[in-house]
Design an enzyme around this catalytic site. Sequence first.
Site, PDB file in Angstrom:
ATOM      1  N   ARG A  11      -5.095  -4.725  -5.255  1.00 38.27           N
ATOM      2  CA  ARG A  11      -4.416  -4.087  -6.384  1.00 38.27           C
ATOM      3  C   ARG A  11      -5.381  -3.887  -7.548  1.00 38.27           C
ATOM      4  NH1 ARG A  11      -2.844  -6.168 -10.891  1.00 38.27           N
ATOM      5  NH2 ARG A  11      -3.051  -8.273 -10.145  1.00 38.27           N
ATOM      6  N   LYS A  12      -6.395  -4.710  -7.597  1.00 36.70           N
ATOM      7  CA  LYS A  12      -7.336  -4.671  -8.711  1.00 36.70           C
ATOM      8  C   LYS A  12      -8.204  -3.413  -8.619  1.00 36.70           C
ATOM      9  CE  LYS A  12      -7.341  -9.606  -8.445  1.00 36.70           C
ATOM     10  NZ  LYS A  12      -7.602 -10.424  -7.286  1.00 36.70           N
ATOM     11  N   THR A  13      -8.138  -2.598  -9.661  1.00 36.50           N
ATOM     12  CA  THR A  13      -8.894  -1.352  -9.685  1.00 36.50           C
ATOM     13  C   THR A  13      -9.637  -1.228 -11.005  1.00 36.50           C
ATOM     14  OG1 THR A  13      -6.970  -0.184 -10.552  1.00 36.50           O
ATOM     15  CG2 THR A  13      -7.284  -0.122  -8.161  1.00 36.50           C
TER      16      THR A  13
END
Length: 134
Positions: A11-13
Amino acid sequence: LGWHGWVAGTRKTTPGFRVVEKYGLLVGGAATHRLDLSQMVMLKDNHIWSCGSIQNAVHLARKAAGFSQKIEVECQSLEEAVEAAEAGADIVMLDNFEPERLRKDAEVFKSKYPHVLVEASGGITTDTMPDYLC
């Protein structure tokens, strides 16, 4: 390989690039874990601690999220995964498991809970991925 599953991106972008990076995952043949925080309830150690147990956390999350939202529980052991499944979790994340332990525990877990999705997370990179798949 004998492995059946999905490779999903985190999810980390990069700030401001979420849509582009998620699109890149899809074009590359990977899945997106979730587009943003609203797409699934994820119960981590701090949520479980504040509720007193995995069972309490899952029940409170289900009450708040309703029947249509998936609930995932981050687990540090097979015992925690079993507790999560028994409480009604849809997904268990086996977090920071070594490859051999992951294979063994996931096999035991799926034999008892075939309807619950097993996710592996932590320490898996392009360099270590073959260790987790083979």
